[in-house]
Design an enzyme around this catalytic site. Structure first.
Site, PDB file in Angstrom:
ATOM      1  N   GLN B  70       0.838  -1.210   0.000  1.00 15.45           N
ATOM      2  CA  GLN B  70       0.000   0.000   0.000  1.00 15.45           C
ATOM      3  C   GLN B  70       0.872   1.259   0.000  1.00 15.45           C
ATOM      4  OE1 GLN B  70      -2.955  -1.323  -0.123  1.00 15.45           O
ATOM      5  NE2 GLN B  70      -3.389  -2.698   1.596  1.00 15.45           N
ATOM      6  N   ASP B  94      -9.801  -3.475  -0.828  1.00 14.65           N
ATOM      7  CA  ASP B  94      -9.503  -3.647   0.597  1.00 14.65           C
ATOM      8  C   ASP B  94      -9.352  -2.317   1.324  1.00 14.65           C
ATOM      9  OD1 ASP B  94      -6.554  -2.851   0.470  1.00 14.65           O
ATOM     10  OD2 ASP B  94      -6.564  -4.541  -0.915  1.00 14.65           O
ATOM     11  N   ASP B 145     -17.473   0.176 -12.692  1.00 12.98           N
ATOM     12  CA  ASP B 145     -16.417  -0.127 -13.655  1.00 12.98           C
ATOM     13  C   ASP B 145     -15.518   1.101 -13.860  1.00 12.98           C
ATOM     14  OD1 ASP B 145     -14.883  -0.778 -15.806  1.00 12.98           O
ATOM     15  OD2 ASP B 145     -16.542  -1.235 -17.168  1.00 12.98           O
ATOM     16  N   GLY B 146     -14.238   0.931 -13.565  1.00 14.28           N
ATOM     17  CA  GLY B 146     -13.291   2.024 -13.727  1.00 14.28           C
ATOM     18  C   GLY B 146     -13.190   2.540 -15.154  1.00 14.28           C
ATOM     19  N   ASP B 163      -4.854  -0.497  -8.462  1.00 16.28           N
ATOM     20  CA  ASP B 163      -4.534  -1.529  -7.477  1.00 16.28           C
ATOM     21  C   ASP B 163      -5.358  -2.753  -7.834  1.00 16.28           C
ATOM     22  OD1 ASP B 163      -4.082  -3.141  -5.320  1.00 16.28           O
ATOM     23  OD2 ASP B 163      -5.226  -1.918  -3.909  1.00 16.28           O
ATOM     24  N   ASP B 166      -4.243 -10.024 -10.430  1.00 20.05           N
ATOM     25  CA  ASP B 166      -3.374 -10.416 -11.540  1.00 20.05           C
ATOM     26  C   ASP B 166      -4.123 -10.411 -12.882  1.00 20.05           C
ATOM     27  OD1 ASP B 166      -0.996 -10.931  -9.986  1.00 20.05           O
ATOM     28  OD2 ASP B 166      -2.105 -12.615  -9.137  1.00 20.05           O
TER      29      ASP B 166
END
Lengths: 300, 300
Positions: B70, B94, B145-146, B163, B166
């Site tokens: 982070q 998170d 949705d980004g 962030d 995978d």
């Protein structure tokens, strides 16, 4: 507990050294599985890391990533010394540290004391890219106790490298003050030692205590680290001590050129990562600075 | 294959991403085990790493070592920008990246787009030291949705941090050129992006290709890494891109003082490790230099 050889996976479990975590490697075949006079020696043919040496259930080296450990354990101390002619290796039975030491042109002799001849023989057989230098004309390989050897060979070496397993089992005494003191007496004036120094993420208290007693023996003490996927938590440190108060480990005294690096077939070491390896995360820096301050105030 | 939840151990196996190796954590209890609209979400109470979030069988974060990821993902780009007022986080369910972004006094607003609301809710419940900032007055948290968000918010952000998990599963598109191009258009002039960049020991070809396409989009591109025991091979990288051709990521533009570091409760980041994180082992340096040379010659 993970079954260490279950279903084609070797799992590295240690409730003492890294409780609650385990690195596993998939293997195709167990090439060797013997009890030597000192330890349980296994060599595995892994699926993706080449052949691997394990001692007492702990991965020591794999063909895929061994170079980072061997290169940093050797070239950081060697490039920090003005003229390393005579070198002693304690441990290092796989031969990788020896291979790297022999790349230095100033070298006149290198002696290796490995207590377990079985390790040397099995590595010669199964890890030939690592165990390739035992018969080099500059190399003197002794199967025996490094403590006894150093007692008989005082003030002889420019650099002494301790390539040991963890402080449980046959290598435990190599993490104690008596050993560091004996190394000092086997070093020539201005000599440098480098020893396996465990991991800041797992063993910060051990590292602090090693730094503390080292500072009572040597004028210059430092701690760096390298990354290596198959060691617990993916990295391992090294402790460096110098008898020369002018030594600054953080800047190579002799800087390898690009041509040197090609000729030496370096895959991990370069002069910049030499320096960067001493830059610790804040939590580790603060912990080791505390240790340094307490040593300084105790000796003041 | 290692049974992922056998005998009280969670093993992280991926035949695609890290074949032949697996990190395992011993756990006491499975706190959550649900299929969200996007992925398999598990939260484990581990024996020695605190609570851990796993997505599709891959460890995302544990309470014990989360701070290194982070802090580096946030403070390296933030301290490389002269005045980061408006920040966008893509992913990061998170809440740890959000927590770190909010430590910067220049900040006026931070928007977070996380596609999976289940992750946010479960982290709030079980990882409160990480997921502590979703209700901060400067934070605007969007479950969505980004890609869509950035299309509607062009040239608005000083820093955008990706962030992600995978490049298999819901995050795979975040590793492609189209995404990096969209991020560029959502950044203000002089803006900086930082994205999860995988591991040099495992994914060097992916990293090379990401560097290559990033260089066609941004005048400055760099790659650094951090160490973290619970990610595969013990480290992970980050890709940094700047729209300002004067940016030099390797030297913090603003240098955190010791007091800043204490006030920000930094445990991994400091200005020296900011710089050191860009110093790669020789094999990775040569591979990325090759990639750079081929991009430069192609665009020349």
């Amino acid at each position: 507990m993970v079954d260490r050889l279950a279903k084609g996976w070797f799992s590295e479990v240690s409730s003492e050294m890294w409780p609650g975590q385990a690195m596993s490697l998939a293997y195709e075949e167990i090439l060797e599985d013997v009890q030597s006079d000192f330890q349980h020696v296994q060599i595995l043919k892994t699926k993706t890391y080449g052949n691997a040496l394990c001692l007492d259930g702990v991965i020591q080296i794999t063909e895929r990533d061994e170079f980072s450990y061997q290169e940093m354990m050797v070239h950081v101390p060697m490039f920090s010394h003005p003229n390393p002619e005579h070198v002693l290796i304690i441990g290092g039975g796989d031969g990788g540290v020896l291979r790297e030491v022999l790349k230095h042109p100033a070298l006149k002799s290198v002696t290796q004391c490995e207590i377990d001849g079985t390790v040397i023989e099995l590595c010669k057989k199964h890890l030939p890219s690592i165990a390739q230098s035992f018969h080099h004309p500059k190399a003197n390989v002794i199967v025996g106790d490094g403590f006894e050897y150093m007692k008989q060979h005082q003030q002889e070496f420019d650099v002494i490298i301790t390539d040991s397993s963890d402080p449980i089992g046959p290598a435990s005494s190599l993490f104690e003050k008596e050993y560091y003191s004996l190394v000092r007496s086997a070093l020539r004036d201005g000599g440098i030692m480098c020893a396996q120094g465990e991991c800041i993420w797992l063993h910060l208290d051990l590292i602090k205590s090693m730094q503390e007693f080292s500072r009572t023996l040597y004028p210059v003490v430092d701690y760096g680290y390298l990354t290596i996927p198959t060691y617990p938590s993916g990295q391992i440190g090294f402790i460096l001590c110098s008898k020369n108060s002018e030594t600054n480990f953080r800047v190579p005294l002799r800087r390898a050129s690009s041509e040197d690096m090609r000729n030496m077939h370096l895959r991990y070491y370069n002069p910049d990562i030499h320096s960067a390896s001493f830059v610790l995360p804040q939590f580790a820096r603060l912990a080791l600075e505390e240790a340094e301050a307490s040593t300084t105030s105790a000796s003041a």
